[in-house]
Every structure is written in structure tokens, then in C-alpha cells.
Design a protein around this motif. Structure first.
Motif, PDB file in Angstrom:
ATOM      1  N   CYS A 102       0.853  -1.187   0.000  1.00 37.88           N
ATOM      2  CA  CYS A 102       0.000   0.000   0.000  1.00 37.88           C
ATOM      3  C   CYS A 102       0.889   1.237   0.000  1.00 37.88           C
ATOM      4  O   CYS A 102       1.847   1.308   0.772  1.00 37.88           O
ATOM      5  CB  CYS A 102      -0.898  -0.020   1.236  1.00 37.88           C
ATOM      6  N   LEU A 103       0.549   2.200  -0.845  1.00 44.91           N
ATOM      7  CA  LEU A 103       1.342   3.429  -0.900  1.00 44.91           C
ATOM      8  C   LEU A 103       1.283   4.196   0.415  1.00 44.91           C
ATOM      9  O   LEU A 103       2.187   4.971   0.716  1.00 44.91           O
ATOM     10  CB  LEU A 103       0.862   4.309  -2.061  1.00 44.91           C
ATOM     11  N   SER A 104       0.238   3.968   1.218  1.00 44.23           N
ATOM     12  CA  SER A 104       0.114   4.631   2.521  1.00 44.23           C
ATOM     13  C   SER A 104       0.793   3.846   3.643  1.00 44.23           C
ATOM     14  O   SER A 104       0.832   4.303   4.784  1.00 44.23           O
ATOM     15  CB  SER A 104      -1.366   4.846   2.865  1.00 44.23           C
ATOM     16  N   ILE A 105       1.308   2.664   3.300  1.00 42.17           N
ATOM     17  CA  ILE A 105       2.066   1.839   4.251  1.00 42.17           C
ATOM     18  C   ILE A 105       3.329   1.408   3.508  1.00 42.17           C
ATOM     19  O   ILE A 105       3.472   0.260   3.110  1.00 42.17           O
ATOM     20  CB  ILE A 105       1.231   0.621   4.738  1.00 42.17           C
ATOM     21  N   PRO A 106       4.238   2.356   3.266  1.00 41.92           N
ATOM     22  CA  PRO A 106       5.369   2.103   2.373  1.00 41.92           C
ATOM     23  C   PRO A 106       6.268   0.948   2.801  1.00 41.92           C
ATOM     24  O   PRO A 106       6.531   0.758   3.992  1.00 41.92           O
ATOM     25  CB  PRO A 106       6.153   3.419   2.379  1.00 41.92           C
ATOM     26  N   GLU A 107       6.700   0.210   1.792  1.00 45.83           N
ATOM     27  CA  GLU A 107       7.686  -0.851   1.945  1.00 45.83           C
ATOM     28  C   GLU A 107       7.257  -1.945   2.917  1.00 45.83           C
ATOM     29  O   GLU A 107       8.088  -2.592   3.539  1.00 45.83           O
ATOM     30  CB  GLU A 107       9.045  -0.262   2.343  1.00 45.83           C
ATOM     31  N   TYR A 108       5.957  -2.169   3.034  1.00 45.63           N
ATOM     32  CA  TYR A 108       5.445  -3.273   3.849  1.00 45.63           C
ATOM     33  C   TYR A 108       4.507  -4.098   2.966  1.00 45.63           C
ATOM     34  O   TYR A 108       3.587  -3.550   2.350  1.00 45.63           O
ATOM     35  CB  TYR A 108       4.692  -2.762   5.083  1.00 45.63           C
ATOM     36  N   TYR A 109       4.782  -5.392   2.892  1.00 42.15           N
ATOM     37  CA  TYR A 109       4.005  -6.292   2.046  1.00 42.15           C
ATOM     38  C   TYR A 109       3.615  -7.520   2.857  1.00 42.15           C
ATOM     39  O   TYR A 109       4.381  -8.000   3.690  1.00 42.15           O
ATOM     40  CB  TYR A 109       4.834  -6.731   0.816  1.00 42.15           C
ATOM     41  N   GLU A 110       2.419  -8.019   2.581  1.00 45.25           N
ATOM     42  CA  GLU A 110       1.948  -9.191   3.313  1.00 45.25           C
ATOM     43  C   GLU A 110       0.904  -9.905   2.453  1.00 45.25           C
ATOM     44  O   GLU A 110       0.197  -9.264   1.668  1.00 45.25           O
ATOM     45  CB  GLU A 110       1.324  -8.742   4.641  1.00 45.25           C
ATOM     46  N   GLN A 136     -10.777  -4.407  -4.633  1.00 44.98           N
ATOM     47  CA  GLN A 136     -11.199  -4.622  -3.247  1.00 44.98           C
ATOM     48  C   GLN A 136     -10.335  -3.819  -2.276  1.00 44.98           C
ATOM     49  O   GLN A 136     -10.849  -3.209  -1.332  1.00 44.98           O
ATOM     50  CB  GLN A 136     -11.137  -6.117  -2.895  1.00 44.98           C
ATOM     51  N   HIS A 137      -9.040  -3.793  -2.511  1.00 42.82           N
ATOM     52  CA  HIS A 137      -8.098  -3.043  -1.664  1.00 42.82           C
ATOM     53  C   HIS A 137      -8.457  -1.554  -1.674  1.00 42.82           C
ATOM     54  O   HIS A 137      -8.519  -0.916  -0.611  1.00 42.82           O
ATOM     55  CB  HIS A 137      -6.674  -3.273  -2.197  1.00 42.82           C
ATOM     56  N   GLU A 138      -8.705  -1.008  -2.860  1.00 38.19           N
ATOM     57  CA  GLU A 138      -8.989   0.426  -2.967  1.00 38.19           C
ATOM     58  C   GLU A 138     -10.381   0.775  -2.427  1.00 38.19           C
ATOM     59  O   GLU A 138     -10.547   1.804  -1.767  1.00 38.19           O
ATOM     60  CB  GLU A 138      -8.826   0.907  -4.411  1.00 38.19           C
ATOM     61  N   VAL A 139     -11.378  -0.071  -2.677  1.00 31.03           N
ATOM     62  CA  VAL A 139     -12.710   0.180  -2.121  1.00 31.03           C
ATOM     63  C   VAL A 139     -12.659   0.108  -0.595  1.00 31.03           C
ATOM     64  O   VAL A 139     -13.322   0.883   0.093  1.00 31.03           O
ATOM     65  CB  VAL A 139     -13.763  -0.777  -2.728  1.00 31.03           C
ATOM     66  N   ASP A 140     -11.837  -0.800  -0.062  1.00 32.84           N
ATOM     67  CA  ASP A 140     -11.640  -0.839   1.395  1.00 32.84           C
ATOM     68  C   ASP A 140     -11.183   0.528   1.907  1.00 32.84           C
ATOM     69  O   ASP A 140     -11.658   1.004   2.936  1.00 32.84           O
ATOM     70  CB  ASP A 140     -10.607  -1.893   1.780  1.00 32.84           C
ATOM     71  N   HIS A 141     -10.234   1.160   1.200  1.00 37.13           N
ATOM     72  CA  HIS A 141      -9.764   2.488   1.613  1.00 37.13           C
ATOM     73  C   HIS A 141     -10.925   3.469   1.752  1.00 37.13           C
ATOM     74  O   HIS A 141     -10.952   4.289   2.668  1.00 37.13           O
ATOM     75  CB  HIS A 141      -8.767   3.069   0.605  1.00 37.13           C
TER      76      HIS A 141
END
Length: 173
Positions: A94-102, A135-140
Motif C-alpha cells: 500500500c502506498l500509505s504503508i510504504p515498503e510493507y508487504y503481506e 477490493q483493496h482500494e474500495v476498502d480504503h
């Protein structure tokens, strides 16, 4: 068009529920253009308006890896109207959670209804990475982050990491 600053976790704006856009105005079109430029610059494949501090229900997506193949989508007031029972696990960032992937499990296929920038209602089905991204963006738009799908321990760790980083940044300012 302008590149806008991204809202970064733990900023509380990311938890706001975004408001409907209403009529498609020149201002809405300019916002979409800024969002696309910001997303491409980051770089990312999706961006919700709240991620640049605008609590409106608008999302931009472009899965193209190559700038010459860009195929941007602008979804105004998107609504997921159906989800498949089949699930899919995909590594999200997520661009709002930089450099974190899961890895996150979500429905593999969805149906989404939205308006385009011409004001036309579009209903389409998506699968794979496009379904995940929508889904990720609608969640935002609903104040939900992909880390909310993680175990309590993982979510707690990432939130603490970003809270510490924000505190350090404010002390340095």
C-alpha cells in the motif's frame, strides 16, 4: 496535473469513510488526473482519494507495468455488488504503508458498479490481481486497510512500526 503528497500510516485520515462524489465536475476530473499522476510517480497500481487526503469515493487503478502500455481506470463511487466464494491469496502492499508487504486472502472474483468520468454507470466483473486491487482500494473508501486482514500480532507490529517512525519524524521536524 500535480503529484500530491501521500497520507501515510498512522494518519487517522486513512480511517475516514469517504463521501460520495456527486456530479462529475471539472474538479472531479482534475482530482482523478492528480491521483493518476501521484500513483504513477509512487509507483503503484491503485490509489484511493483518501490516500491524498481527499475523503471522496474515487479510485484510480492501472495494472500496466510499462508506461507505454498504461490503461488507467477511474472508478467514481464504486460499489462491489458480488463476490465469489472462491478465495485467492495475493501479496499486497500500500502506498500509505510504504515498503510493507503481506499476503492477504480475498475473494478471487468480484462484480463492481461505478461511474466513469463521463458520468456513465459501468458494471463489470474482475478476477485475479484486478479484483484484489479493486477490493483493496474500495476498502480504503470505507476506512479499512489491508493490514486489518492480518493476524492481531502482525497488525500490531506494523502499526507500532509506523507510529514510531511518525514520532521520530515529528521530533526531527
Amino acid at each position: 496535473m500535480a503529484i500530491r503528497p501521500l497520507v501515510i500510516l498512522p494518519d487517522r485520515k486513512l480511517r475516514l469513510v469517504s463521501e460520495p462524489v456527486g456530479p462529475i465536475t471539472d474538479e472531479v476530473k482534475a482530482l482523478a488526473a492528480d491521483m493518476l499522476e501521484t500513483m504513477y510517480d509512487a509507483p503503484g497500481i491503485g490509489l484511493a482519494a483518501i490516500q491524498i487526503g481527499v475523503p471522496k469515493r474515487i479510485v484510480v487503478i492501472d495494472l500496466a507495468k510499462n508506461p507505454e502500455e498504461r490503461s488507467p481506470m477511474v472508478l467514481v463511487d464504486p460499489e462491489i455488488t458480488w463476490i465469489s466464494e472462491e478465495k485467492r491469496v495475493h501479496e499486497e502492499g500500500c502506498l500509505s504503508i510504504p515498503e510493507y508487504y503481506e499476503e492477504v486472502e480475498r475473494p478471487d472474483r468480484i462484480r463492481v458498479r461505478y461511474r466513469d468520468l463521463a458520468g456513465e454507470t459501468v458494471e463489470t466483473e474482475a478476477d485475479g490481481i484486478l479484483a484484489t486491487c479493486i477490493q483493496h482500494e474500495v476498502d480504503h473508501l470505507n476506512g479499512v486497510l489491508f493490514v486489518d486482514y492480518l493476524s492481531r500480532l502482525k497488525r500490531s507490529r506494523v502499526l507500532k512500526k509506523f507510529e514510531k517512525a511518525a514520532k521520530r519524524e515529528s521530533e526531527d521536524a
